[in-house]
Motif scaffolding. Structure first.
Motif, mmCIF file in Angstrom:
data_model
loop_
_atom_site.group_PDB
_atom_site.id
_atom_site.type_symbol
_atom_site.label_atom_id
_atom_site.label_comp_id
_atom_site.label_asym_id
_atom_site.label_seq_id
_atom_site.Cartn_x
_atom_site.Cartn_y
_atom_site.Cartn_z
ATOM 1 N N ILE A 91 1.066 -1.199 0.101
ATOM 2 C CA ILE A 91 -0.122 0.017 -0.042
ATOM 3 C C ILE A 91 0.861 1.287 0.098
ATOM 4 C CG2 ILE A 91 -1.624 1.416 1.338
ATOM 5 C CD1 ILE A 91 -2.885 -1.062 -0.068
ATOM 6 N N GLN A 92 2.046 1.199 0.627
ATOM 7 C CA GLN A 92 2.814 2.524 0.923
ATOM 8 C C GLN A 92 3.436 2.776 -0.685
ATOM 9 O OE1 GLN A 92 5.606 0.828 4.087
ATOM 10 N NE2 GLN A 92 5.512 3.054 4.710
ATOM 11 N N ILE A 113 0.129 4.333 6.811
ATOM 12 C CA ILE A 113 -0.980 4.003 5.588
ATOM 13 C C ILE A 113 -2.452 4.245 6.347
ATOM 14 C CG2 ILE A 113 0.178 2.180 4.384
ATOM 15 C CD1 ILE A 113 -1.479 -0.054 6.252
ATOM 16 N N PRO A 222 -3.773 3.942 0.605
ATOM 17 C CA PRO A 222 -2.948 4.856 0.977
ATOM 18 C C PRO A 222 -3.439 6.181 1.885
ATOM 19 C CG PRO A 222 -2.922 4.189 -1.268
ATOM 20 C CD PRO A 222 -4.116 3.578 -0.741
ATOM 21 N N GLN A 223 -2.256 7.015 2.404
ATOM 22 C CA GLN A 223 -2.857 7.911 3.088
ATOM 23 C C GLN A 223 -3.253 8.910 2.163
ATOM 24 O OE1 GLN A 223 0.336 8.809 5.583
ATOM 25 N NE2 GLN A 223 -0.574 7.599 7.371
#
Length: 265
Positions: A91-92, A113, A222-223
């Motif tokens: 995800i990063q 995340i 993701p953020q």
């Protein structure tokens, strides 16, 4: 340098920096809809959550959750099969749009995340053969305990059982093999994994020694993807309320989801 020349130099410098700066991420939800495909990462080899069936097809509650999300979004599913250790990095680095992989929501992970409201739960336990006397972390010291690398299990045993011989495996499948063949005295895992171990060693079944923690599992993304997170949160809440997620989860885990699931942090 004159004021005019200095101003011109500053403008040119800003243009150069603007040309070389990385582009901001676009709205991922909009990108998914435009591509008509969503990449959902799933950690395979986790009994009942993500595994290969008799027809060699991926299945399990996480796999079926991923299929439900894609269908309700009206897009094709690209199932990205990964290992446990690759969950957060996937995800990063945006190698998948979202992750449905029995990943517990923890303060440490939330630093790098983002998570939705919980969509499922699992109990983290220590288990071993009947003759192994263990009631808590102090009793693990001096024993060989198997864990799957980069999991909450790994973290809890490392923090609380200093002096134990911790044997780390890359996935649940290799942990199961090690336990069945007698390479470890104990395991820190989840109840579904122990059930598979006991199917393979019915004469020497593992029993739960103690529960380490009940984990809330979130869909990871993701953020900064607020639109996607909002859609997923509403999807989870709707499908817990209408029973679709609970019915599917019960099919694989033979238990219901907690009534207060989506109100948990």
């Amino acid at each position: 340098m004159s004021v005019t020349r200095r101003a011109l130099a500053l403008v040119l410098s800003a243009l150069v920096l603007g040309a070389t700066a990385p582009a901001a991420w676009a709205d991922q939800l909009a990108d998914i809809k435009a591509a008509r495909k969503i990449r959902i990462a799933v950690a395979m080899g986790i009994p009942r959550f993500a595994f290969v069936d008799a027809a060699l097809q991926p299945t399990g509650s996480d796999v079926e959750t991923a299929r439900m999300i894609a269908k309700d979004l009206g897009v094709a599913l690209d199932l990205v099969q990964i290992t446990n250790a690759a969950r957060v990095p996937t995800i990063q680095t945006r190698k998948a749009d979202i992750l449905v992989a029995s990943l517990a929501v923890t303060p440490e992970r939330k630093k790098v995340i983002d998570f939705t409201v919980p969509y499922a739960t699992l109990n983290i336990i220590v288990a071993g053969a009947k003759g192994v006397a263990v009631k808590g972390y102090p009793d693990i010291v001096g024993k060989r305990i198997g864990v799957t690398r980069a999991t909450v299990n790994d973290m809890l045993v490392t923090q609380n059982a200093k002096g134990a011989e911790i044997v780390r495996f890359e996935d649940d499948a290799t942990l199961i093999t090690a336990a069945v063949s007698g390479q470890v005295d104990l395991v820190s895992t989840q109840e579904a994994v122990v059930a598979v171990m006991n199917e393979k060693r019915p004469d020497r079944p593992f029993e739960v020694k103690f529960v380490q923690s009940e984990l809330n599992l979130g869909i990871a993304l993701p953020q900064g993807e607020d639109a996607l997170k909002s859609w997923l949160n509403e999807w989870v809440k709707t499908n817990v309320a209408n029973g679709r997620l609970t019915t599917m989860f019960r099919k694989f885990h033979e238990r219901d989801l907690p009534a207060d699931l989506t109100s948990r942090n």
